[in-house]
Scaffold this active site. Structure first.
Site, PDB file in Angstrom:
ATOM      1  CG  ASP A 110     -16.007 -42.335  26.007  1.00  0.00           C
ATOM      2  OD1 ASP A 110     -16.303 -43.069  25.037  1.00  0.00           O
ATOM      3  OD2 ASP A 110     -16.772 -42.151  26.975  1.00  0.00           O
ATOM      4  CD  GLN A 160     -20.221 -39.053  25.705  1.00  0.00           C
ATOM      5  OE1 GLN A 160     -21.234 -38.906  25.042  1.00  0.00           O
ATOM      6  NE2 GLN A 160     -20.077 -40.058  26.541  1.00  0.00           N
ATOM      7  CG  ASP A 183     -18.969 -47.345  28.466  1.00  0.00           C
ATOM      8  OD1 ASP A 183     -19.613 -48.073  29.236  1.00  0.00           O
ATOM      9  OD2 ASP A 183     -19.172 -46.119  28.385  1.00  0.00           O
ATOM     10  CD  GLU A 220     -18.205 -37.706  32.177  1.00  0.00           C
ATOM     11  OE1 GLU A 220     -17.029 -37.739  31.755  1.00  0.00           O
ATOM     12  OE2 GLU A 220     -18.991 -38.654  32.085  1.00  0.00           O
ATOM     13  NE  ARG A 266     -22.842 -44.426  33.049  1.00  0.00           N
ATOM     14  CZ  ARG A 266     -23.659 -45.289  32.430  1.00  0.00           C
ATOM     15  NH1 ARG A 266     -23.976 -46.437  33.009  1.00  0.00           N
ATOM     16  NH2 ARG A 266     -24.136 -45.031  31.229  1.00  0.00           N
ATOM     17  CB  SER A 267     -22.598 -37.981  32.378  1.00  0.00           C
ATOM     18  OG  SER A 267     -23.743 -38.707  32.015  1.00  0.00           O
ATOM     19  CE  LYS A 314     -14.160 -42.250  31.019  1.00  0.00           C
ATOM     20  NZ  LYS A 314     -15.014 -42.620  29.862  1.00  0.00           N
ATOM     21  CE  LYS A 369     -19.495 -45.588  31.961  1.00  0.00           C
ATOM     22  NZ  LYS A 369     -20.197 -45.087  30.747  1.00  0.00           N
TER      23      LYS A 369
END
Length: 431
Positions: free
Chosen positions: A246, A167, A316, A209, A370-371, A392, A341
């Site tokens: 990731d 990803q 995650d 992202e 987050r995306s 990130k 997160k």
């Protein structure tokens, strides 16, 4: 006391064109804190619930009017007159009001937006920056650091419509002297990568992202083109810049196997860990996130055994910012780092608890977006205020990502030497 006199919820839009929740917390002194909840694409099954309306006639069922109504109704009623600076008390009131394990009654998106808005309002009432207030809430007043950015410059998996299975392919400017220089290095590599992809006739469209999302022959080819981009930008891979992945492996875990459909390979659990180790033997990969499925704890034990002493293994979907699950991981020597997160757990207090638990156990904590994001830059203050050391927040493209980088630039300007940039020392297994 910074008494709460009003709480307002509203439906706004995120970076993917989906609704999300924004909250305002108003204090008696005229201070107003505002915050928005982010939303993920590749999500762990044990995450706190993001409450959606399910009304297909609005936003394809993704509206958040029910979550907003919860803010403007029961949450507001419960918080009126309370001290916004008493973060743990406020969060516990909302958690108790919800009464469920995963916040599926009021919605983690509703609770989180109010939790963060209250923290912002309290910081304003105290006349201090948000990062300073967070440091106080964390029990570490005045302890700051600037995070090493993990810059997601090639997107695959659930974040892009391409054939790349892993990803996120990220660069970390560990050789920089400060955050500002690290950001410049990342930006130059990003632009260099665009030229490399164009020279190969590959797409330079971007994913959720902000990283490029080309079709590539293999996951290894993504690393190869990044290597070229780093070198053509004038930097040395492995010294100035390291790499991170990731995998989001839960997304391609099927019937006990890891199916890399993009390159036609299928692995068993240990085989996929061996595959990742082979990539790390070829390239300076110092961090791998979600290298296995969230439920594959036996596989995680093997992966930690073969790579955990040299590579940061980040959980995650595995840990979902949850102290109960993290405790199990620590007790069983699973992974050595946790991704943080906010919306996986749903409140600032619980987020800080996860960071503290990780650090006390010798795990690192990587602060993450987050995306699906907004212009809200709270995670920048969280990274500095907890001295987490790593963040990130996407590529150097898309305003929802750059907003966080710009906030970090402002914070570094304010703090100077009080917030050191430690580079490679922040990454587990590299100090």
């Amino acid at each position: 006391m910074a008494n709460i006199i009003n709480v307002i919820g509203r439906e706004i839009m995120d970076s993917r064109g989906n609704p999300t929740v924004e909250a305002e917390v108003h204090l008696a002194g005229g201070f107003i804190g505002m915050a928005a909840a982010p939303s993920g694409a590749s999500t762990g099954s044990r995450e706190a619930l993001e409450l959606r309306d399910g009304d297909k006639s609005r936003y394809l069922g993704k509206g958040v009017l029910n979550a907003v109504a919860n803010i403007n109704g029961v949450i507001k009623a419960a918080l009126m007159g309370k001290d916004a600076a008493a973060q743990a008390e406020l969060d516990q009131i909302m958690i108790d009001l919800d009464g469920t394990e995963n916040k599926d009654k009021l919605g983690a998106n509703a609770i989180l937006a109010v939790s963060l808005a209250a923290a912002k309002a309290a910081a304003m009432s105290k006349g201090i920056p948000l990062y300073a207030h967070i440091a106080e809430l964390n029990g570490t007043p005045g302890v700051y650091s600037m995070p090493v950015p993990m810059m997601n410059i090639i997107n695959g998996g659930e974040h892009a419509d391409n054939n790349v299975d892993i990803q996120e392919f990220m660069v970390q400017p560990v050789g920089a002297k400060n955050f500002r220089e690290a950001l410049r290095m990342g930006a130059e590599i990003f632009h260099s990568l665009k030229k490399v992809l164009q020279s190969k006739g590959l797409s330079t469209a971007v994913g959720d992202e902000g990283g490029f999302a080309p079709n590539l022959a293999s996951n290894a080819e993504a690393l190869a083109v990044i290597k070229v981009a780093v070198e053509e930008a004038g930097y040395k891979l492995g010294t100035d810049v390291t790499l991170a992945l990731d995998c989001a492996a839960t997304e391609f875990y099927k019937d006990g196997k890891y199916d890399l459909a993009g390159e036609g390979k299928v692995f068993d659990s240990n085989g996929f860990s061996d595959f990742l180790k082979s990539l790390a033997d070829q390239y300076p990969i110092v961090s791998i996130e979600d290298g296995l499925d969230e439920s594959d704890w036996e596989g995680w034990a093997y992966q930690t055994k073969i790579m955990g002493d040299k590579i940061q293994l980040v959980g995650d979907d595995l840990f979902v910012t949850n102290t109960k699950i993290l405790t199990r991981g620590i007790e069983n020597n699973i992974a050595n780092s946790i991704l943080i997160k906010f919306n996986q757990i749903g409140s600032l207090t619980e987020t800080l608890a996860a960071i503290r638990m990780a650090k006390e156990a010798g795990y690192t904590a990587v602060i993450s977006h987050r995306s699906g994001e907004t212009e809200d830059s709270t995670i920048a203050d969280l990274a500095v205020g907890t001295a987490a050391g790593q963040i990130k927040t996407g590529s150097l493209c898309r305003s929802d990502r750059v907003a966080k980088y710009n906030q970090l630039l402002r914070i570094e300007e304010q703090l100077g030497e009080k917030a050191p940039y430690r580079g490679l020392k922040e990454i587990k297994g590299q100090a």
